[in-house]
Motif scaffolding. Structure first.
Motif, short mmCIF file in Angstrom:
data_model
loop_
_atom_site.label_atom_id
_atom_site.label_comp_id
_atom_site.label_asym_id
_atom_site.label_seq_id
_atom_site.Cartn_x
_atom_site.Cartn_y
_atom_site.Cartn_z
N GLY A 83 0.83 -1.20 0.00
CA GLY A 83 0.00 0.00 0.00
C GLY A 83 0.86 1.25 0.00
O GLY A 83 1.95 1.27 0.58
N GLU A 84 0.38 2.27 -0.64
CA GLU A 84 1.16 3.51 -0.76
C GLU A 84 0.24 4.71 -0.54
O GLU A 84 -0.88 4.76 -1.06
CB GLU A 84 1.80 3.59 -2.14
N ILE A 85 0.70 5.66 0.25
CA ILE A 85 -0.08 6.88 0.46
C ILE A 85 0.34 7.96 -0.54
O ILE A 85 1.47 7.96 -1.03
CB ILE A 85 0.05 7.41 1.90
N LYS A 86 -0.60 8.84 -0.81
CA LYS A 86 -0.36 9.94 -1.73
C LYS A 86 -0.66 11.27 -1.02
O LYS A 86 -1.56 11.36 -0.19
CB LYS A 86 -1.28 9.83 -2.96
N PRO A 87 0.09 12.31 -1.35
CA PRO A 87 -0.19 13.61 -0.73
C PRO A 87 -1.41 14.27 -1.35
O PRO A 87 -1.70 14.09 -2.53
CB PRO A 87 1.08 14.41 -1.04
N PHE A 88 -2.15 14.99 -0.54
CA PHE A 88 -3.24 15.80 -1.07
C PHE A 88 -3.24 17.15 -0.35
O PHE A 88 -2.57 17.33 0.68
CB PHE A 88 -4.60 15.11 -0.90
N LYS A 89 -3.97 18.10 -0.90
CA LYS A 89 -3.97 19.45 -0.32
C LYS A 89 -5.29 20.15 -0.62
O LYS A 89 -6.11 19.67 -1.43
CB LYS A 89 -2.82 20.26 -0.90
N ALA A 90 -5.47 21.27 0.05
CA ALA A 90 -6.56 22.19 -0.26
C ALA A 90 -5.99 23.60 -0.23
O ALA A 90 -5.32 23.98 0.73
CB ALA A 90 -7.70 22.05 0.76
N ASP A 91 -6.20 24.34 -1.29
CA ASP A 91 -5.80 25.75 -1.36
C ASP A 91 -7.09 26.56 -1.43
O ASP A 91 -7.72 26.64 -2.49
CB ASP A 91 -4.94 26.01 -2.60
N LEU A 92 -7.48 27.14 -0.32
CA LEU A 92 -8.76 27.84 -0.24
C LEU A 92 -8.57 29.35 -0.20
O LEU A 92 -7.70 29.85 0.53
CB LEU A 92 -9.53 27.42 1.02
N LYS A 93 -9.37 30.04 -0.95
CA LYS A 93 -9.41 31.50 -0.89
C LYS A 93 -10.86 31.90 -0.67
O LYS A 93 -11.69 31.80 -1.57
CB LYS A 93 -8.87 32.13 -2.18
N ALA A 302 -0.46 16.57 9.82
CA ALA A 302 -1.21 17.53 9.01
C ALA A 302 -0.52 18.88 9.05
O ALA A 302 0.19 19.22 9.99
CB ALA A 302 -2.64 17.66 9.52
N SER A 303 -0.75 19.64 8.01
CA SER A 303 -0.21 21.00 7.95
C SER A 303 -1.36 21.94 7.59
O SER A 303 -2.15 21.65 6.69
CB SER A 303 0.89 21.11 6.90
N MET A 304 -1.46 23.05 8.32
CA MET A 304 -2.50 24.04 8.04
C MET A 304 -1.94 25.44 8.25
O MET A 304 -1.27 25.70 9.25
CB MET A 304 -3.71 23.82 8.96
N GLU A 305 -2.20 26.31 7.31
CA GLU A 305 -1.77 27.70 7.40
C GLU A 305 -2.94 28.60 7.05
O GLU A 305 -3.77 28.26 6.20
CB GLU A 305 -0.60 27.98 6.46
N VAL A 306 -3.00 29.76 7.70
CA VAL A 306 -4.04 30.75 7.43
C VAL A 306 -3.37 32.08 7.14
O VAL A 306 -2.50 32.53 7.91
CB VAL A 306 -5.00 30.89 8.62
N GLU A 307 -3.75 32.70 6.03
CA GLU A 307 -3.19 33.99 5.66
C GLU A 307 -4.32 34.97 5.32
O GLU A 307 -5.41 34.55 4.89
CB GLU A 307 -2.27 33.87 4.44
N LYS A 308 -4.07 36.23 5.53
CA LYS A 308 -5.00 37.27 5.11
C LYS A 308 -4.45 37.93 3.86
O LYS A 308 -3.27 38.29 3.79
CB LYS A 308 -5.16 38.33 6.21
N ALA A 309 -5.29 38.02 2.82
CA ALA A 309 -4.87 38.64 1.57
C ALA A 309 -5.98 39.56 1.07
O ALA A 309 -7.06 39.09 0.70
CB ALA A 309 -4.57 37.57 0.52
N ASP A 310 -5.71 40.86 1.12
CA ASP A 310 -6.70 41.84 0.68
C ASP A 310 -8.01 41.62 1.45
O ASP A 310 -8.04 41.67 2.64
CB ASP A 310 -6.91 41.75 -0.84
N ARG A 311 -9.09 41.33 0.73
CA ARG A 311 -10.39 41.11 1.36
C ARG A 311 -10.75 39.62 1.39
O ARG A 311 -11.91 39.24 1.22
CB ARG A 311 -11.48 41.89 0.62
N ALA A 312 -9.77 38.78 1.61
CA ALA A 312 -10.00 37.34 1.61
C ALA A 312 -9.12 36.66 2.65
O ALA A 312 -8.11 37.23 3.11
CB ALA A 312 -9.73 36.75 0.23
N ILE A 313 -9.52 35.47 3.03
CA ILE A 313 -8.72 34.61 3.90
C ILE A 313 -8.25 33.43 3.07
O ILE A 313 -9.04 32.79 2.37
CB ILE A 313 -9.56 34.09 5.09
#
Length: 336
Positions: A83-93, A302-313
């Protein structure tokens, strides 16, 4: 846009609790997004690749008092896959309109004891809970329907090779690009269209394949699961209800809140969202399906980051996962 809603304040509160949210997301990954609780997959920590093994013990007893020894060699044989694991991500704006809508949704759904403050810890949990829930839904799509595609889009079906992909390759011979570890006799030919009129006979086909297999004779008394999509589960219940009282039902029966197979009473029939949208039926003993979770403490996997950009998170999530089975001989399915 209400002036009381401030992106900067939301960013500050999310940052304040980022460690907790990362740990929660890591726990969800480690538990296979509730698959550990469901019991469908055995969740196994994995660093990169891991052998998935089931053992088979050969017959060992023989006549005694013979005056000589007659050793039985190779008593234990192992069936395994890697069995092999694969990386996945979410890039949310998340823009201000989305965030404002979520804040109103929180106020509409909050418990009476929750603060009304849209920047409260309870509110943050609500917002992040929506993200966790969507992550779980995407993972459900990947569990059976996934086909790994590094360049694929969002939605889960590109994250890793799902169970459907694995069993399809498992029944194909090596010469045809498959693995060949699922016997061809373990895949029964399904009707062109499965309906309420033939659902019980479709189930019986798979039962007959199990009962008729010499290999599976040793497993018929083990706990096992018969999987199908919800629409077929509903068809099955309606088909049983429509049977004449004098006809009896020789395929499935109700045991408390569960449905089971008459000839294999230790097999529980389940519908699972991962099979919705398919006509797949699949039987296997408990402990033969695996969800591969990243190895380590929840806060580390797990890795999680939160950034503020203009009028969005902006929210960035990173994780790993995968599914597989151990012994193809113990999988019986229809040809859908």
């Amino acid at each position: 846009m209400a002036s009381s809603f401030k992106i900067s304040d939301l960013h500050v509160e999310l940052q304040r609790n980022i460690k907790d949210y990362t740990t929660i997301f890591g726990l969800k990954m480690s538990n296979g997004f509730d698959e550990k609780r469901n019991g469908d997959f055995t969740v196994i920590p994995t660093k990169d690749k891991v052998p998935l093994v089931r053992d088979t013990v050969s017959p060992i007893l023989q006549p005694g008092r013979t005056g000589s020894t007659n050793f039985t060699n190779d008593v234990v044989s192992l069936s395994s896959r890697i069995g092999e694991i694969k990386p996945f991500k979410a890039d949310l704006k998340l823009d201000e309109l989305t965030l404002y809508a979520w804040s109103k949704s929180y106020l509409a759904n909050k418990k009476p004891t929750d603060p009304t403050d849209i920047y409260s810890f309870e509110a943050m949990n609500y917002y992040m809970g929506r993200i966790y829930a969507r992550s779980g839904a995407d993972m459900t799509n990947a569990l059976y329907k996934g086909v790994y595609n590094a360049a694929g889009g969002v939605g889960g079906v590109n994250l890793f090779d799902g169970l459907g992909f694995k069993v399809t390759k498992g029944v194909l011979t090596v010469g045809n690009g498959g693995i060949g570890d699922i016997p061809v006799s373990n895949m029964v030919t399904a009707a062109a269209t499965i309906t309420q009129a033939n659902i019980l006979s479709e189930i019986q086909k798979i039962v007959d394949a199990i009962v008729g297999s010499e290999v599976l004779q040793e497993y018929v008394e083990e706990n096992a699961t018969y999987y199908m999509p919800f629409k077929h589960y509903a068809m099955m219940i309606n088909a049983v209800s429509a049977l004449p009282i004098t006809a009896g039902n020789q395929v499935v029966f109700k045991d408390g809140n569960s449905w089971k197979l008459v000839l294999l009473p230790n097999t529980t029939i389940k519908y699972r969202p991962m099979f919705n949208g398919t006509d797949k039926h699949l039987w296997t003993p408990t402990g033969n399906l695996f969800y591969l979770a990243p190895e380590g403490a929840p806060e580390d996997v797990a890795s999680m980051e939160v950034e503020k950009a203009d009028r969005a998170i902006k929210i960035f999530l990173d994780g790993e996962g995968g599914v597989d089975y151990a012994d193809g001989r113990l999988i019986v399915m229809n040809s859908k």
